[in-house]
Design a protein around this motif. Structure first.
Motif, PDB file in Angstrom:
ATOM      1  N   GLU A 182       0.830  -1.202   0.000  1.00 58.79           N
ATOM      2  CA  GLU A 182       0.000   0.000   0.000  1.00 58.79           C
ATOM      3  C   GLU A 182       0.865   1.252   0.000  1.00 58.79           C
ATOM      4  OE1 GLU A 182      -3.097   0.411  -0.393  1.00 58.79           O
ATOM      5  OE2 GLU A 182      -3.742  -1.672  -0.287  1.00 58.79           O
ATOM      6  N   PHE A 183       1.964   1.175   0.706  1.00 59.93           N
ATOM      7  CA  PHE A 183       2.852   2.325   0.792  1.00 59.93           C
ATOM      8  C   PHE A 183       3.443   2.637  -0.579  1.00 59.93           C
ATOM      9  CE2 PHE A 183       4.904   4.854   4.179  1.00 59.93           C
ATOM     10  CZ  PHE A 183       5.689   5.656   3.381  1.00 59.93           C
ATOM     11  N   SER A 184       3.924   1.611  -1.264  1.00 56.54           N
ATOM     12  CA  SER A 184       4.506   1.822  -2.589  1.00 56.54           C
ATOM     13  C   SER A 184       3.479   2.429  -3.530  1.00 56.54           C
ATOM     14  CB  SER A 184       4.981   0.496  -3.174  1.00 56.54           C
ATOM     15  OG  SER A 184       5.892  -0.123  -2.308  1.00 56.54           O
ATOM     16  N   ARG A 185       2.288   1.893  -3.447  1.00 53.57           N
ATOM     17  CA  ARG A 185       1.227   2.372  -4.334  1.00 53.57           C
ATOM     18  C   ARG A 185       0.938   3.844  -4.067  1.00 53.57           C
ATOM     19  NH1 ARG A 185      -0.621  -1.148  -6.347  1.00 53.57           N
ATOM     20  NH2 ARG A 185      -2.274  -1.459  -7.854  1.00 53.57           N
ATOM     21  N   ALA A 186       0.780   4.179  -2.812  1.00 51.77           N
ATOM     22  CA  ALA A 186       0.469   5.559  -2.442  1.00 51.77           C
ATOM     23  C   ALA A 186       1.611   6.491  -2.833  1.00 51.77           C
ATOM     24  CB  ALA A 186       0.192   5.660  -0.939  1.00 51.77           C
ATOM     25  N   ALA A 187       2.834   5.996  -2.689  1.00 52.57           N
ATOM     26  CA  ALA A 187       3.991   6.826  -3.050  1.00 52.57           C
ATOM     27  C   ALA A 187       3.967   7.156  -4.527  1.00 52.57           C
ATOM     28  CB  ALA A 187       5.281   6.110  -2.674  1.00 52.57           C
ATOM     29  N   LYS A 188       3.564   6.191  -5.337  1.00 54.66           N
ATOM     30  CA  LYS A 188       3.501   6.452  -6.769  1.00 54.66           C
ATOM     31  C   LYS A 188       2.395   7.433  -7.099  1.00 54.66           C
ATOM     32  CE  LYS A 188       5.847   2.416  -8.429  1.00 54.66           C
ATOM     33  NZ  LYS A 188       5.757   0.954  -8.527  1.00 54.66           N
ATOM     34  N   VAL A 189       1.289   7.323  -6.403  1.00 51.48           N
ATOM     35  CA  VAL A 189       0.209   8.290  -6.594  1.00 51.48           C
ATOM     36  C   VAL A 189       0.705   9.688  -6.276  1.00 51.48           C
ATOM     37  CG1 VAL A 189      -1.987   9.085  -5.639  1.00 51.48           C
ATOM     38  CG2 VAL A 189      -1.673   6.673  -6.191  1.00 51.48           C
ATOM     39  N   LEU A 190       1.437   9.807  -5.192  1.00 54.42           N
ATOM     40  CA  LEU A 190       1.980  11.100  -4.789  1.00 54.42           C
ATOM     41  C   LEU A 190       2.916  11.670  -5.848  1.00 54.42           C
ATOM     42  CD1 LEU A 190       3.169  12.221  -1.332  1.00 54.42           C
ATOM     43  CD2 LEU A 190       4.846  12.242  -3.170  1.00 54.42           C
ATOM     44  N   VAL A 191       3.841  10.841  -6.300  1.00 54.45           N
ATOM     45  CA  VAL A 191       4.809  11.304  -7.296  1.00 54.45           C
ATOM     46  C   VAL A 191       4.095  11.768  -8.558  1.00 54.45           C
ATOM     47  CG1 VAL A 191       6.620  10.548  -8.866  1.00 54.45           C
ATOM     48  CG2 VAL A 191       6.731   9.931  -6.449  1.00 54.45           C
ATOM     49  N   ARG A 192       3.149  10.979  -9.006  1.00 57.76           N
ATOM     50  CA  ARG A 192       2.415  11.339 -10.225  1.00 57.76           C
ATOM     51  C   ARG A 192       1.658  12.643 -10.028  1.00 57.76           C
ATOM     52  NH1 ARG A 192       1.733   5.674 -11.982  1.00 57.76           N
ATOM     53  NH2 ARG A 192       0.213   5.278 -10.375  1.00 57.76           N
TER      54      ARG A 192
ATOM     55  N   PHE B 291       2.244  15.164  -7.996  1.00 58.11           N
ATOM     56  CA  PHE B 291       3.125  16.334  -7.970  1.00 58.11           C
ATOM     57  C   PHE B 291       3.706  16.612  -9.343  1.00 58.11           C
ATOM     58  CE2 PHE B 291       2.813  15.946  -3.421  1.00 58.11           C
ATOM     59  CZ  PHE B 291       2.912  17.261  -3.001  1.00 58.11           C
ATOM     60  N   ASN B 292       4.091  15.569 -10.043  1.00 66.27           N
ATOM     61  CA  ASN B 292       4.638  15.788 -11.384  1.00 66.27           C
ATOM     62  C   ASN B 292       3.609  16.453 -12.286  1.00 66.27           C
ATOM     63  OD1 ASN B 292       7.267  14.922 -11.138  1.00 66.27           O
ATOM     64  ND2 ASN B 292       6.797  12.802 -11.650  1.00 66.27           N
ATOM     65  N   GLU B 293       2.376  16.024 -12.127  1.00 58.12           N
ATOM     66  CA  GLU B 293       1.324  16.574 -12.968  1.00 58.12           C
ATOM     67  C   GLU B 293       1.096  18.050 -12.662  1.00 58.12           C
ATOM     68  OE1 GLU B 293      -3.228  15.111 -13.557  1.00 58.12           O
ATOM     69  OE2 GLU B 293      -1.688  13.562 -13.286  1.00 58.12           O
ATOM     70  N   ARG B 294       0.955  18.347 -11.380  1.00 57.55           N
ATOM     71  CA  ARG B 294       0.678  19.735 -10.975  1.00 57.55           C
ATOM     72  C   ARG B 294       1.845  20.651 -11.291  1.00 57.55           C
ATOM     73  NH1 ARG B 294      -3.405  18.803 -11.471  1.00 57.55           N
ATOM     74  NH2 ARG B 294      -5.252  18.725 -10.150  1.00 57.55           N
ATOM     75  N   LEU B 295       3.060  20.203 -10.963  1.00 56.57           N
ATOM     76  CA  LEU B 295       4.219  21.055 -11.221  1.00 56.57           C
ATOM     77  C   LEU B 295       4.502  21.125 -12.710  1.00 56.57           C
ATOM     78  CD1 LEU B 295       6.400  20.083  -8.173  1.00 56.57           C
ATOM     79  CD2 LEU B 295       5.405  22.316  -8.662  1.00 56.57           C
ATOM     80  N   GLY B 296       4.126  20.072 -13.424  1.00 52.10           N
ATOM     81  CA  GLY B 296       4.287  20.086 -14.872  1.00 52.10           C
ATOM     82  C   GLY B 296       3.526  21.241 -15.506  1.00 52.10           C
TER      83      GLY B 296
ATOM     84  N   GLY C  97       2.784  26.325  -5.963  1.00 49.26           N
ATOM     85  CA  GLY C  97       2.253  25.165  -6.678  1.00 49.26           C
ATOM     86  C   GLY C  97       2.409  23.891  -5.864  1.00 49.26           C
ATOM     87  N   TYR C  98       3.545  23.768  -5.223  1.00 49.84           N
ATOM     88  CA  TYR C  98       3.826  22.587  -4.411  1.00 49.84           C
ATOM     89  C   TYR C  98       2.853  22.505  -3.239  1.00 49.84           C
ATOM     90  CZ  TYR C  98       6.695  19.256  -1.747  1.00 49.84           C
ATOM     91  OH  TYR C  98       7.154  18.160  -1.057  1.00 49.84           O
ATOM     92  N   GLU C  99       2.667  23.637  -2.590  1.00 49.03           N
ATOM     93  CA  GLU C  99       1.766  23.643  -1.429  1.00 49.03           C
ATOM     94  C   GLU C  99       0.330  23.346  -1.850  1.00 49.03           C
ATOM     95  OE1 GLU C  99       2.581  27.431   0.257  1.00 49.03           O
ATOM     96  OE2 GLU C  99       4.443  26.742   1.234  1.00 49.03           O
ATOM     97  N   LEU C 100      -0.058  23.918  -2.963  1.00 53.35           N
ATOM     98  CA  LEU C 100      -1.407  23.679  -3.453  1.00 53.35           C
ATOM     99  C   LEU C 100      -1.596  22.200  -3.785  1.00 53.35           C
ATOM    100  CD1 LEU C 100      -4.088  24.883  -4.260  1.00 53.35           C
ATOM    101  CD2 LEU C 100      -3.187  25.277  -6.559  1.00 53.35           C
ATOM    102  N   ALA C 101      -0.602  21.636  -4.470  1.00 48.56           N
ATOM    103  CA  ALA C 101      -0.685  20.217  -4.836  1.00 48.56           C
ATOM    104  C   ALA C 101      -0.774  19.350  -3.584  1.00 48.56           C
ATOM    105  CB  ALA C 101       0.532  19.826  -5.669  1.00 48.56           C
ATOM    106  N   ALA C 102      -0.005  19.708  -2.553  1.00 45.34           N
ATOM    107  CA  ALA C 102      -0.028  18.938  -1.316  1.00 45.34           C
ATOM    108  C   ALA C 102      -1.399  19.021  -0.662  1.00 45.34           C
ATOM    109  CB  ALA C 102       1.052  19.444  -0.357  1.00 45.34           C
ATOM    110  N   GLU C 103      -1.957  20.214  -0.657  1.00 42.85           N
ATOM    111  CA  GLU C 103      -3.276  20.366  -0.040  1.00 42.85           C
ATOM    112  C   GLU C 103      -4.327  19.555  -0.781  1.00 42.85           C
ATOM    113  OE1 GLU C 103      -3.742  24.580   0.105  1.00 42.85           O
ATOM    114  OE2 GLU C 103      -2.147  24.747   1.616  1.00 42.85           O
ATOM    115  N   GLU C 104      -4.256  19.576  -2.095  1.00 41.78           N
ATOM    116  CA  GLU C 104      -5.187  18.765  -2.886  1.00 41.78           C
ATOM    117  C   GLU C 104      -5.065  17.300  -2.529  1.00 41.78           C
ATOM    118  OE1 GLU C 104      -5.059  21.213  -7.105  1.00 41.78           O
ATOM    119  OE2 GLU C 104      -4.506  19.096  -7.027  1.00 41.78           O
ATOM    120  N   LEU C 105      -3.815  16.853  -2.525  1.00 42.39           N
ATOM    121  CA  LEU C 105      -3.565  15.424  -2.327  1.00 42.39           C
ATOM    122  C   LEU C 105      -4.058  14.938  -0.973  1.00 42.39           C
ATOM    123  CD1 LEU C 105      -2.169  12.963  -3.626  1.00 42.39           C
ATOM    124  CD2 LEU C 105      -0.120  13.594  -2.364  1.00 42.39           C
ATOM    125  N   PHE C 106      -3.838  15.761   0.042  1.00 40.71           N
ATOM    126  CA  PHE C 106      -4.157  15.324   1.395  1.00 40.71           C
ATOM    127  C   PHE C 106      -5.521  15.815   1.866  1.00 40.71           C
ATOM    128  CE2 PHE C 106       0.606  15.273   1.530  1.00 40.71           C
ATOM    129  CZ  PHE C 106       0.730  13.901   1.620  1.00 40.71           C
TER     130      PHE C 106
END
Lengths: 145, 145
Positions: free
Chosen positions: B16-26, B28-33, B113-122
Motif C-alpha cells: 500500500e505504501f509503494s502504491r500511495a507513493a507512486k500516486v503522490l509522485v504522479r 506532484f509531477n502533474e501539478r508542477l508540470g 504550486g507545491y503547497e497547493l498540490a499537497a493540499e489537494e492530495l491530502f
DNA sequence: GCAGGTTACATAGACGTAGATACATCGATG
DNA sequence: CATCGATGTATCTACGTCTATGTAACCTGC
C-alpha cells in the motif's frame, strides 16, 4: 490516544512522505539485493507466480507500473529465464506470462525475503499504527485512480 | 476513535505504501508540470532559495538524494539559468549555490504550486489523520538514517 | 613541508520509470 | 465484408536515481 496533536501543513506531510518512501525503497533494494534481485523484478516474478497465466497489461496494473515499463521488465526476465511468454490462441495480440521452474523457486525465496524486509521496516510501529497507516494509505490511493 | 481495527501484515503495508507513493509522485509531477518543471528540479530550486548560500552536499542531504544526483541536477539548473555556482574562497573544493533572479521568481511560483498540490492530495484526510501520519512517517524515516 | 587519509564535487554506467508512438489484431457497424 | 475505432504489446526517448569512481583540495601528524 497517544500524543500531543501537532498542527502540520500539507507540504510538510508531503516532504515526510517522500523521505519515508525513499527509506522504504532503499531498504527493500538492500534486502532483496542480498538475494541478487532488485525490488521491481522480484515483484514482477512474484506477481506472475501468484496469478499465472497473466497478461502484460494485467501485470502492470497489479504492481502499479505502466504497461511500457512492464513490457521491458518482462523482456529482461524472459531473457534471464525466469518468465516465459506464451502467445494466446484466441487473441493473438495477447501474451500469457508464466514462471519457469527456476522462476517459481526464486519467487518463493523472494516472497520470504520481501516479507522479512517489510517486517523489519515496520517493526518500530505498533499493530494499531500499522492498521491506521493502511487506512490512510488507502484513502490516498483511492483519491486518484 | 474511528474504525474497526484490521489485522494487517507488514508486506501488505509495504504494498500500500509503494502504491500511495507512486500516486503522490504522479500527482506532484502533474501539478508542477503545469508550471513547466519536474518535482525534483522544483524542490532543488526552492531549497536553494530558502537556504542560500548552500553547498551541493548540504542540498543533497536536505532534499534526500545522493550527492551525485544533486550534482547533475544542479548542473542542469545552472545551464537553465536558475542557479549559479560560486567558488568558495576558503575551501576551493566547495561550491556555493544561489538562485538567480529568474530562479528566485520561479521558486516562489513553484512553492505555491507545491503547497497547493499537497493540499489537494491530502484534502481527503482529517487534521488528526495528518498529524498521525507525520508521526508514523518520522518513525519510519528515523529507523534507518 | 610532506604523506596519507578525508572531504567536496563531478562523472560514468546501469536501472526503473513515464510518456508517446508504432504496430498488429480485434470487434462492431454499416 | 470493408472500415474504423479500441485494445494489447513493444519500442523509443528522456529523466531521476543510485553506486562506484575520479579528481582536486584540505588537514593532520610527523
Amino acid at each position: 490516544m497517544s500524543g500531543a496533536k501537532e498542527r502540520v501543513t500539507a507540504a510538510r506531510v508531503a516532504d515526510e512522505f517522500s523521505r519515508a518512501a525513499k527509506v522504504l525503497v532503499r531498504h527493500f533494494n538492500e534486502r532483496l539485493g542480498e538475494h541478487g534481485v532488485s525490488t521491481p523484478r522480484s515483484r514482477l516474478v512474484v506477481e506472475v507466480a501468484r496469478s499465472q497465466p497473466v497478461r502484460v497489461t494485467e501485470l502492470a496494473l497489479a504492481v502499479g507500473i505502466t504497461q511500457g515499463t512492464a513490457s521491458s521488465l518482462v523482456d529482461a526476465l524472459v531473457r534471464d529465464g525466469l518468465l516465459e511468454r506464451q502467445a494466446s490462441a484466441e487473441d493473438r495480440r495477447s501474451v500469457f506470462l508464466r514462471v519457469t521452474p527456476q522462476g517459481a523457486a526464486l519467487a518463493q525465496e523472494w516472497t520470504a525475503g520481501y516479507e522479512l524486509a517489510a517486517e523489519e521496516l515496520f517493526s518500530p510501529l505498533t499493530a494499531e499504527q500499522l492498521s491506521t497507516l493502511v487506512e490512510i494509505l488507502e484513502v490516498l490511493s483511492a483519491g486518484e485512480e
